[in-house]
Write a protein that holds these residues in place. Structure first.
Motif, short mmCIF file in Angstrom:
data_model
loop_
_atom_site.label_atom_id
_atom_site.label_comp_id
_atom_site.label_asym_id
_atom_site.label_seq_id
_atom_site.Cartn_x
_atom_site.Cartn_y
_atom_site.Cartn_z
N MET A 199 11.00 11.74 -9.47
CA MET A 199 10.67 10.14 -9.56
C MET A 199 9.94 9.67 -8.62
O MET A 199 9.26 8.84 -8.65
N ARG A 200 10.16 10.21 -7.17
CA ARG A 200 9.37 9.70 -6.09
C ARG A 200 7.83 10.07 -6.14
O ARG A 200 6.93 9.35 -5.82
N LEU A 201 7.55 11.48 -6.76
CA LEU A 201 6.24 11.80 -6.73
C LEU A 201 5.63 10.99 -7.83
O LEU A 201 4.33 10.54 -7.59
N SER A 202 6.10 10.61 -8.91
CA SER A 202 5.61 9.91 -10.06
C SER A 202 5.23 8.29 -9.40
O SER A 202 4.05 7.78 -9.91
N LYS A 203 5.93 7.85 -8.87
CA LYS A 203 5.88 6.66 -8.24
C LYS A 203 4.59 6.30 -7.31
O LYS A 203 3.96 5.75 -7.01
N GLU A 204 4.88 7.32 -6.34
CA GLU A 204 3.71 7.64 -5.20
C GLU A 204 2.06 7.96 -5.87
O GLU A 204 1.34 7.40 -5.31
N ARG A 205 2.15 8.69 -7.10
CA ARG A 205 1.00 8.88 -7.58
C ARG A 205 0.36 7.41 -8.41
O ARG A 205 -0.75 7.25 -8.35
N ALA A 206 1.31 6.92 -8.95
CA ALA A 206 0.97 5.32 -9.54
C ALA A 206 0.55 4.60 -8.37
O ALA A 206 -0.64 3.69 -8.59
N GLU A 207 0.87 4.55 -7.33
CA GLU A 207 0.94 3.52 -6.12
C GLU A 207 -0.57 4.08 -5.51
O GLU A 207 -1.26 3.19 -5.10
N SER A 208 -0.74 5.48 -5.52
CA SER A 208 -1.94 5.77 -5.05
C SER A 208 -3.21 5.44 -6.06
O SER A 208 -4.27 5.09 -5.43
N VAL A 209 -3.05 5.51 -7.25
CA VAL A 209 -4.17 4.99 -7.95
C VAL A 209 -4.46 3.47 -7.88
O VAL A 209 -5.49 2.96 -7.82
N LYS A 210 -3.27 2.52 -7.70
CA LYS A 210 -3.38 1.35 -7.44
C LYS A 210 -4.05 1.13 -6.05
O LYS A 210 -5.17 0.43 -6.25
N ALA A 211 -3.63 1.69 -4.84
CA ALA A 211 -4.40 1.54 -3.72
C ALA A 211 -5.98 1.82 -3.89
O ALA A 211 -6.79 1.27 -3.31
N TYR A 212 -6.27 2.92 -4.59
CA TYR A 212 -7.85 3.16 -4.78
C TYR A 212 -8.42 2.20 -5.50
O TYR A 212 -9.59 1.68 -5.10
N LEU A 213 -7.87 1.53 -6.61
CA LEU A 213 -8.54 0.55 -7.46
C LEU A 213 -8.72 -0.70 -6.56
O LEU A 213 -9.71 -1.36 -6.62
N VAL A 214 -7.55 -1.09 -5.87
CA VAL A 214 -7.66 -2.13 -4.69
C VAL A 214 -8.69 -1.98 -3.82
O VAL A 214 -9.65 -2.94 -3.46
N SER A 215 -8.94 -0.80 -3.31
CA SER A 215 -10.09 -0.54 -2.63
C SER A 215 -11.62 -0.66 -2.75
O SER A 215 -12.49 -0.80 -2.33
N GLN A 216 -11.58 -0.78 -4.22
CA GLN A 216 -12.80 -0.92 -5.00
C GLN A 216 -12.85 -2.47 -5.40
O GLN A 216 -13.78 -2.66 -6.29
N GLY A 217 -12.01 -3.27 -4.93
CA GLY A 217 -12.28 -4.64 -5.06
C GLY A 217 -11.15 -5.28 -5.96
O GLY A 217 -11.31 -6.63 -6.54
N VAL A 218 -10.31 -4.52 -6.82
CA VAL A 218 -9.33 -5.19 -7.53
C VAL A 218 -8.31 -5.93 -6.99
O VAL A 218 -7.84 -5.48 -5.93
N ASN A 219 -7.96 -7.03 -7.54
CA ASN A 219 -6.91 -8.01 -7.16
C ASN A 219 -5.56 -7.03 -7.22
O ASN A 219 -5.33 -6.86 -8.41
N ALA A 220 -5.01 -6.89 -6.01
CA ALA A 220 -3.63 -6.15 -5.84
C ALA A 220 -2.73 -6.70 -6.85
O ALA A 220 -1.68 -6.02 -7.31
N SER A 221 -2.63 -7.98 -7.11
CA SER A 221 -1.68 -8.72 -7.78
C SER A 221 -1.75 -8.54 -9.12
O SER A 221 -0.66 -8.91 -10.21
N ARG A 222 -2.71 -7.90 -9.60
CA ARG A 222 -3.23 -7.79 -11.13
C ARG A 222 -2.93 -6.26 -11.43
O ARG A 222 -2.99 -5.88 -12.71
N VAL A 223 -2.52 -5.61 -10.64
CA VAL A 223 -2.21 -4.04 -10.63
C VAL A 223 -0.62 -3.91 -10.54
O VAL A 223 -0.13 -4.16 -9.42
N GLU A 224 -0.01 -3.41 -11.59
CA GLU A 224 1.53 -3.15 -11.54
C GLU A 224 1.85 -1.17 -11.42
O GLU A 224 1.27 -0.47 -12.49
N ALA A 225 2.62 -0.72 -10.42
CA ALA A 225 2.44 0.51 -10.56
C ALA A 225 4.00 0.97 -10.57
O ALA A 225 4.74 0.70 -9.72
N THR A 226 4.42 1.83 -11.33
CA THR A 226 5.76 2.06 -11.78
C THR A 226 5.89 3.77 -11.93
O THR A 226 4.83 4.31 -12.37
#
Length: 444
Positions: A389-416
């Motif tokens: 459960m923890r690994l799946s959450k952290e991988r989704a958050e990792s993808v979100k963090a990368y997209l945000v680093s590419q200019g994506v608005n963090a509020s528009r990405v939900e990681a679960t």
């Protein structure tokens, strides 16, 4: 008693075979290391010396005994490593005379001077007890000591010679049947997996004083049989008689201890790996100002609370109006490509560099078309539910963090993270587990 024994001996023989058959039906064939099939039936042939005396007490009717050749057959059923029932049959001749005085110096005068008895058969059913295995740490030994005792019938025809040298058949030449009780001991050597060399000695106590055709000294007659022979084990598997349960249990305990040590070592290694993974993820996802952008990617640290920031963590001066857009098939293809090419380091949330090009196209899609994205992390069933459960959450958050680093608005990405709770394939195969280790992208 003799008539009863005639009736009981066939019953005892039948019981020997029926008991062995019943045990064979209940014995589980060898299927695991913990279960083993053993050879329990054997037949034997032997030959040796018959002597009409016993060293166990009592005075013989004739002062001088003579040794004669004897031979026999046997069938044995081994019920445990220590206990067996054995059916024996022997034949031969017994001889004696009064040509010498007794050891006490007493001489015999009058009556019969010699005899010769044809022992047609001595058939007995005996219990044989193996005393111990010589080496308690060997599961299959080569030397065995045993004791035996039983009961049966003997049939014989005595011929006597009187003082004048005349020879007559005792009992008119008819065969005499008497109860006999054999008591013996011996040593057995395993020369191969299916052949044993047997050395034994038995004393037969006769329920009568007519074995030598002479009534004298008012005691029952006796004879002994010292033999050497070969025993042949029947059936599959090793011989149960040489199996040492103590050594087998010792080996199992040693193996269990080694397995426990190996499992503890694996567990300690896994704990250390998990601790390292948690440390790396905490460092990667740390967000000191709480703006939704990780410190490592935040170009404007210390942003006040409730401030809307861009993908770099800087406040937005003029929010862009929300435009209603339509998700096209081309947009979905971009997302499918990103899912297909997304890979992480083994057991970690670190995205491999080969996944960056397709993730960059997803980031561009979110920025240019103002889409929102839901990321759902999933794993296979390897490891504990909490870890997955923890690994799946952290991988989704990792993808979100990368997209945000590419200019994506963090509020528009939900990681679960959903862990191992929503498999799309079987976890029993490597291919199925590979499919279950995924991060799903949903545009909206």
């Amino acid at each position: 008693m003799k008539q009863q024994l005639f009736k009981c001996l066939p019953v005892a023989l039948a019981a020997l075979f029926v008991g062995g058959a019943a045990q064979a039906q209940t014995q589980t064939p060898a299927s695991t290391s913990a279960t083993q099939e053993f050879s329990t039936w054997s037949i034997g042939v032997n030959a040796g010396v018959l002597s009409p005396l016993s060293p166990l007490g009592g005075k013989n009717d004739f002062s001088n005994w003579k040794s004669s050749f004897g031979y026999g057959l046997s069938i044995k059923k081994q019920f445990t490593p220590y206990f067996a029932l054995k059916l024996d049959g022997i034949r031969g001749k017994l001889k004696g005379d009064n040509s010498e005085p007794y050891e006490s110096g007493q001489t015999v005068t009058g009556g019969n001077s010699a005899y010769e008895t044809d022992l047609s058969y001595a058939a007995t059913l005996s219990a044989q007890v193996n005393m111990f295995n010589i080496d308690m740490f060997r599961k299959q030994d080569v030397l065995q000591l045993y004791l035996s005792a039983g009961a049966g019938l003997a049939g014989y025809k005595p011929t006597v010679t009187d003082a004048a040298g005349a020879t007559t058949d005792f009992a008119g030449g008819k065969s005499i049947s008497e109860l006999v009780i054999p008591v013996g001991l011996g040593a057995k050597f395993r020369v191969s997996e299916k052949i044993n060399f047997d050395l034994g000695w038995s004393v037969y106590f006769v329920d009568g004083d007519n074995l030598d055709g002479t009534y004298r000294n008012n005691n029952s007659d006796k004879f002994n049989y010292a033999h050497a022979g070969l025993e042949f084990a029947l059936g599959k598997g090793k011989q149960l008689a040489y199996h040492n349960p103590v050594a087998a249990t010792y080996d199992e305990a040693v193996a269990a201890k080694q397995l426990a040590g190996s499992l503890k070592s694996d567990l300690d290694n896994q704990k250390a790996e998990n601790a390292k993974l948690r440390s790396e993820m905490d460092d990667l996802l740390k967000d000191s100002d709480g703006d939704g952008v990780a410190d490592k990617l935040d170009k404007c640290p210390g942003t006040p609370g409730n401030t809307v920031v861009d993908g770099a963590g800087c406040p937005l001066v003029t929010p862009k109006p929300v435009e209603k857009v339509i998700i096209t098939e081309e947009d979905r293809r971009v997302v499918r490509d990103a899912i297909k090419n997304l890979e992480f380091d083994l057991g970690k949330a670190t995205i491999r560099s080969k996944s960056f090009p397709t993730l960059n196209r997803v980031a561009n899609l979110l920025v240019t078309k103002n889409f929102s994205l839901k990321l759902a992390g999933h794993t296979d069933n390897t490891g504990s539910a909490a870890l997955n459960m923890r690994l799946s959450k952290e991988r989704a958050e990792s993808v979100k963090a990368y997209l945000v680093s590419q200019g994506v608005n963090a509020s528009r990405v939900e990681a679960t993270g959903y862990g191992l709770t929503q498999p799309i394939a079987t976890n029993k195969t490597a291919a199925g587990r590979q499919k279950n280790r995924r991060v799903e992208f949903t545009l909206y």
